[in-house]
Design a protein around this motif. Structure first.
Motif, short mmCIF file in Angstrom:
data_model
loop_
_atom_site.label_atom_id
_atom_site.label_comp_id
_atom_site.label_asym_id
_atom_site.label_seq_id
_atom_site.Cartn_x
_atom_site.Cartn_y
_atom_site.Cartn_z
N TYR A 1 0.84 -1.19 0.00
CA TYR A 1 0.00 0.00 0.00
C TYR A 1 0.88 1.24 0.00
CZ TYR A 1 -3.65 -3.13 1.98
OH TYR A 1 -4.54 -4.13 2.21
N TRP A 2 0.22 2.40 -0.21
CA TRP A 2 0.84 3.67 0.11
C TRP A 2 -0.20 4.61 0.72
CZ3 TRP A 2 -0.06 3.09 -5.32
CH2 TRP A 2 -0.88 4.05 -5.90
N LYS A 3 0.29 5.59 1.47
CA LYS A 3 -0.59 6.61 2.02
C LYS A 3 0.19 7.90 2.17
CE LYS A 3 -2.12 6.49 6.36
NZ LYS A 3 -2.96 6.19 7.56
N LYS A 4 -0.43 9.01 1.77
CA LYS A 4 0.21 10.32 1.93
C LYS A 4 0.16 10.70 3.41
CE LYS A 4 1.94 14.20 0.17
NZ LYS A 4 1.12 15.03 -0.75
N GLN A 5 1.31 10.98 3.99
CA GLN A 5 1.40 11.30 5.41
C GLN A 5 1.19 12.79 5.65
OE1 GLN A 5 2.02 8.56 7.70
NE2 GLN A 5 1.42 7.67 5.73
N ARG A 6 0.65 13.10 6.81
CA ARG A 6 0.44 14.51 7.14
C ARG A 6 1.79 15.19 7.39
NH1 ARG A 6 0.79 15.42 12.71
NH2 ARG A 6 0.89 13.52 13.98
N PRO A 7 1.91 16.45 7.03
CA PRO A 7 3.16 17.17 7.31
C PRO A 7 3.30 17.46 8.80
CG PRO A 7 1.55 18.64 6.32
CD PRO A 7 0.95 17.26 6.27
N MET A 8 4.52 17.45 9.28
CA MET A 8 4.79 17.70 10.70
C MET A 8 5.79 18.85 10.84
SD MET A 8 5.25 13.75 11.96
CE MET A 8 4.03 12.50 11.58
N THR A 9 5.92 19.34 12.06
CA THR A 9 6.88 20.41 12.32
C THR A 9 7.70 20.08 13.56
OG1 THR A 9 5.22 21.62 13.62
CG2 THR A 9 5.39 22.18 11.28
N GLY A 10 8.79 20.78 13.75
CA GLY A 10 9.61 20.64 14.95
C GLY A 10 10.29 19.29 15.06
N VAL A 11 10.47 18.87 16.31
CA VAL A 11 11.17 17.61 16.58
C VAL A 11 10.43 16.43 15.99
CG1 VAL A 11 12.00 16.07 18.40
CG2 VAL A 11 12.19 18.55 18.70
N GLU A 12 9.09 16.48 16.03
CA GLU A 12 8.29 15.39 15.49
C GLU A 12 8.62 15.14 14.03
OE1 GLU A 12 3.64 14.00 15.86
OE2 GLU A 12 4.06 16.09 15.36
N ALA A 13 8.84 16.20 13.27
CA ALA A 13 9.16 16.06 11.86
C ALA A 13 10.50 15.37 11.67
CB ALA A 13 9.17 17.43 11.19
N GLU A 14 11.45 15.63 12.57
CA GLU A 14 12.77 15.01 12.45
C GLU A 14 12.71 13.51 12.70
OE1 GLU A 14 15.35 17.03 15.11
OE2 GLU A 14 14.99 19.02 14.23
N TRP A 15 11.73 13.08 13.51
CA TRP A 15 11.63 11.66 13.84
C TRP A 15 10.94 10.83 12.75
CZ3 TRP A 15 9.61 12.32 19.57
CH2 TRP A 15 10.68 12.79 20.36
N ASP A 16 10.20 11.48 11.89
CA ASP A 16 9.42 10.74 10.88
C ASP A 16 9.89 11.13 9.48
OD1 ASP A 16 7.58 9.51 9.24
OD2 ASP A 16 5.85 10.02 10.47
N PRO A 17 10.70 10.29 8.83
CA PRO A 17 11.23 10.63 7.50
C PRO A 17 10.15 10.67 6.42
CG PRO A 17 11.75 8.36 8.06
CD PRO A 17 11.18 8.98 9.29
N ASP A 18 8.96 10.09 6.70
CA ASP A 18 7.89 10.07 5.69
C ASP A 18 6.90 11.22 5.82
OD1 ASP A 18 8.63 7.63 4.36
OD2 ASP A 18 7.91 6.54 6.12
N GLN A 19 7.10 12.11 6.82
CA GLN A 19 6.12 13.18 7.01
C GLN A 19 6.03 14.04 5.75
OE1 GLN A 19 6.55 16.71 7.49
NE2 GLN A 19 8.77 16.72 7.18
N GLY A 20 4.76 14.29 5.36
CA GLY A 20 4.53 15.08 4.17
C GLY A 20 4.77 14.36 2.86
N LYS A 21 5.08 13.06 2.93
CA LYS A 21 5.41 12.30 1.72
C LYS A 21 4.49 11.09 1.58
CE LYS A 21 10.35 13.41 2.25
NZ LYS A 21 11.70 12.81 2.43
N TYR A 22 4.64 10.39 0.47
CA TYR A 22 3.94 9.13 0.28
C TYR A 22 4.72 8.02 0.97
CZ TYR A 22 0.98 11.33 -3.24
OH TYR A 22 0.08 12.13 -3.89
N LYS A 23 4.11 7.40 1.95
CA LYS A 23 4.76 6.32 2.69
C LYS A 23 4.37 4.98 2.09
CE LYS A 23 4.83 4.21 7.31
NZ LYS A 23 4.36 4.36 8.71
N LEU A 24 5.34 4.12 1.82
CA LEU A 24 5.09 2.78 1.31
C LEU A 24 4.92 1.81 2.47
CD1 LEU A 24 7.64 2.49 -1.64
CD2 LEU A 24 5.19 2.94 -1.77
N TYR A 25 3.87 0.98 2.40
CA TYR A 25 3.63 -0.06 3.39
C TYR A 25 3.96 -1.40 2.73
CZ TYR A 25 1.10 3.53 6.01
OH TYR A 25 0.75 4.67 6.70
N THR A 26 5.16 -1.90 2.98
CA THR A 26 5.63 -3.11 2.30
C THR A 26 5.43 -4.39 3.12
OG1 THR A 26 7.86 -2.79 3.19
CG2 THR A 26 7.36 -1.79 1.04
#
Length: 757
Positions: free
Chosen positions: A235-260
């Motif tokens: 699958y894939w899903k477009k992830q919500r954009p994040m800000t601050g430290v939370e954004a640094e922890w999630d490399p898929d924020q604001g992008k299409y995340k692949l669920y393999t």
């Protein structure tokens, strides 16, 4: 060349032809041995005709349409950059998949989802990056194909009534098939996907808000299968954009995340699934898609019942056969090849909507309800009635009466379920788009022409309800209080379309008066007929046109009868100028002429509308203007001249060959009627105005269940170019001295002949 029509010798020989040519389509057959060979699905795909070249069966639920209106700045038009209502535009160049279930010829964005896309190389699920330019487009009834230059992939699609099939021919290497549920034409969002097996997924997507009606939403259920075991799925899903430290922890924020490594359900606003393969050069992978508006189980049932044991070639052959049989209800001789292409393409467009809604087991979603009901016949949907009440249903009544009868029954079932006849119904939801009470003239016209296998008492009850209830309780006529008390609808807000509303009510009430009289309801007939003449309130002698009226009874000022051209906002009038509406009194042409000072001022003013370019060929209220000349002895030649001029100018074999939105077949029906020599210019009145036919011979196959004659033949001595004006008319060998003919005279006349000069 984009405009390529596939042709074949005989529909039933397709399998043998394909087998003998290694699966490739045969070359174009220039002798056009089948009627479908004249159909060009690219006509109307630009100039805002909003038709498309996708694969569909006659009146089918499923259509599989190339989606090329998003993802690239190189496109001429982008669905997210402006008002846009079609999944395909001829001048665009960037393909992002095939949309399943689409609307044809409409003016508001809707459906156009379940986007299926083949790619090669490294997996990429961002549509702005995975889209491709294309070439070698081909289209014919039930088939579309192109070649994706980015991937060297040939794509082909066809359809059954409730399912679609795609065939992708891949190069050697890594190949992928993507199903994108996040994009489409609809303004609604949200979807769910579930993996059933390595080769099958199922799910649901929310659609709706047509013409921005926020509550008119509905689900589409689907089952998709690939006919090759993939090397990997996910699958894939477009992830919500994040800000601050939370954004640094999630490399898929604001992008299409692949669920393999996740295989259960997934849901969201922007999700999709992929199937990856290792393919050999020229390897073909078929993809099946079944849909339902009832349930996932029914989507699977539709797919299994309509595609079991069949491959792409067989499904394509079946679709072609269905189309050729339907188009053969009318055969034409003479004329040019271009005129035949215009004619049969128009007939093709006529037969797209309304389309069936019920599944193979008869189940369908009830009108404005969460209930699921079952029908024994066909349940129809997509009733664009403000458009189609003028000519589409009249043409269906004549040529496809069995379908028109089911459509009327559908409309009455909608009343049983919802309490109202439809205005602009879409997949079980009432969008309330446009104005008037358009079911009334459709049902009355059908009954008056002898198609009476429905509950006329229930129909009258429904019509009487919408014609008489107070505005606060009236879904069809919200301004009925003013209309009933004053005889007109005053302008209470600057752009409230009040004149347009009232003119539609007058036509509906005239039709209702005719039915009331036929049913012996004399007082009702008198009341509704008197109401239908209220248009006279709007006539302004100062301007010689209709003009909005204020609540105090005075005319609106300042007034410009040309305001409203080119969709400019216009007080009192919807999508048009006063000139587009002033002659729209088809039920009382002589009364209107009297208001204007008599025959000569009427004729002179009407001719001026054409001569000065005040006529809009794509605006429904004025499309019958050319036929009004024939109400006056000695002026019939003007109808003959103008209808031919309009046909030649606005209906062509080019992609811009329809003068604006086809409006679910309304513009096409105008062309069909006028090309065969008559037109139903007054909805609800079982009559036609005669005009010069384009062809030397037209044979209409009549249904013996509804008509006692087997066929109607229309002949003329027309030359191309040349003879244009009618000198003499013969009906079944006897001189016919009128330019109006009743429906009964026509269908029982057997043989209508025009001697031209």
């Amino acid at each position: 060349m984009k405009r390529i029509i596939l042709t074949y010798t005989l529909a039933f020989s397709l399998l043998a032809v394909y087998a003998g040519e290694g699966g490739s389509p045969p070359l174009k057959n220039t002798d056009k041995s089948l009627l479908i060979d004249y159909v060009d699905p690219f006509i109307g795909t630009t100039n805002f005709g909003t038709t498309n070249p996708g694969a569909i069966c006659p009146n089918g639920m499923m259509s599989v349409v190339p989606f090329n209106v998003m993802g690239s700045s190189e496109n001429t038009y982008d669905k997210d950059a402006r008002w846009w209502s079609t999944p395909y535009e001829y001048t665009n160049c960037f393909f992002t998949g095939y949309a399943h279930v689409n609307l044809s010829g409409v003016g508001c964005p809707e459906l156009g989802s379940l986007l299926l896309m083949p790619t090669t190389g490294e997996l990429n699920v961002d549509y702005k990056e995975y889209g491709s330019k294309y070439k070698d487009e081909q289209a014919s009834p039930g088939y579309y194909s192109n070649y994706l230059t980015k991937y060297n992939v040939k794509t082909e699609v066809s359809a059954t009534p409730r399912s679609g099939i795609a065939r992708f021919t891949f190069p050697k290497g890594k190949s992928h098939i993507l199903l994108n549920l996040g994009e489409g034409l609809t303004n609604e969002s949200g979807a769910m996907l579930r993996r059933v097996s390595d080769c099958e997924v199922e799910g649901v997507k929310l659609l709706g808000t047509f013409c921005y009606n926020p509550q008119a939403v509905f689900p589409i259920y689907f089952v998709m299968r690939v006919k090759k075991t993939p090397a990997a799925t996910g699958y894939w899903k477009k992830q919500r954009p994040m800000t601050g430290v939370e954004a640094e922890w999630d490399p898929d924020q604001g992008k299409y995340k692949l669920y393999t490594r996740y295989g259960k359900e997934i849901a969201g606003d922007d999700i999709g699934t992929y199937f990856s393969f290792d393919t050999e050069e020229g390897e073909q992978v078929e993809v099946q898609m079944g849909v339902s508006f009832v349930s996932i189980e029914n989507a699977r049932l539709n797919l299994d019942c309509e595609q079991s044991g069949k491959d792409f070639e067989q499904i394509h052959a079946d679709a072609r056969s269905k189309w050729n049989d339907d188009l053969s209800r009318i055969t034409v001789e003479g004329g040019t090849d271009a005129q035949k292409t215009v004619f049969y393409t128009a007939l093709y467009h006529l037969l797209i909507h309304p389309n069936i809604l019920q599944d193979v087991n008869g189940e369908y979603p009830a009108m404005e309800s969460d209930k699921i009901l079952t029908t024994k016949g066909d349940r129809y949907t997509v009733f664009s009635l403000w458009d189609t009440y003028r000519n589409v249903h009249q043409l269906l009544t004549l040529v496809y009466p069995e379908r028109q009868m089911e459509m009327v029954r559908t409309m009455l079932d909608m009343y049983r379920e919802h309490g109202w006849l439809p205005k602009w119904e879409l997949y079980g939801r009432e969008t309330l788009t446009m104005e008037g009470d358009p079911s009334i003239p459709v049902i009355v016209d059908t009954w008056m022409k002898g198609l009476r296998d429905f509950d006329v008492d229930l129909a009258y009850e429904a019509m009487y309800k919408s014609a008489t209830l107070p505005g606060a309780e009236n879904l069809m006529r919200p301004d009925n209080d003013d209309y009933m008390s004053k005889g007109y609808v005053p302008l209470r807000e600057q752009y409230d379309n009040s004149v347009s509303h009232a003119l539609e009510y007058y036509i509906a009430d005239f039709a209702l008066s005719r039915l009331a009289a036929a049913l012996g309801k004399k007082k009702d007939a008198e009341m509704f007929y008197k109401r239908s003449l209220g248009y006279k309130h709007y006539y302004s002698k100062e301007f010689g046109t209709f003009r909005p009226i204020l609540p105090d009874g005075t005319f609106y000022s300042p007034f410009n009868p040309r305001q409203g051209e080119n969709f400019e906002p216009n007080p009192g009038f919807h999508e048009g100028s006063s000139w587009n509406y002033t002659f729209y009194v088809p039920h009382d042409v002589y009364g209107l002429a009297k208001l204007m000072g008599g025959k000569k001022p009427f004729i002179d003013k009407l001719q001026m509308v054409f001569d000065k370019g005040l006529y809009d060929p794509a605006n429904e209220p004025d499309i019958a203007y050319a036929h009004l000349f024939s109400y006056f002895k000695g002026e019939e030649w003007r109808t003959q001249k103008e209808t031919q001029r309009l046909l030649d100018k606005y209906f062509t074999t080019t992609p811009d060959g329809i003068p604006g939105n086809d409006d679910t077949g309304t513009m096409s029906s105008w062309a069909i009627f006028n090309m065969i020599g008559f037109y139903p210019d007054c909805p609800g009145l079982p009559e036609y105005t005669l005009t010069t036919p384009v062809f030397n011979k037209v044979t209409i196959r009549l249904d013996p269940k509804w008509y006692k004659e087997n066929e109607l033949v229309i002949e003329s001595n027309r030359t191309q170019p040349g003879t244009l004006y009618i000198d003499k008319i013969l009906l079944n060998g006897k001189k016919f001295n009128k330019y109006h003919i009743t429906h009964d005279e026509l269908v029982h006349g057997k043989y209508l002949k025009f001697d031209l000069k």
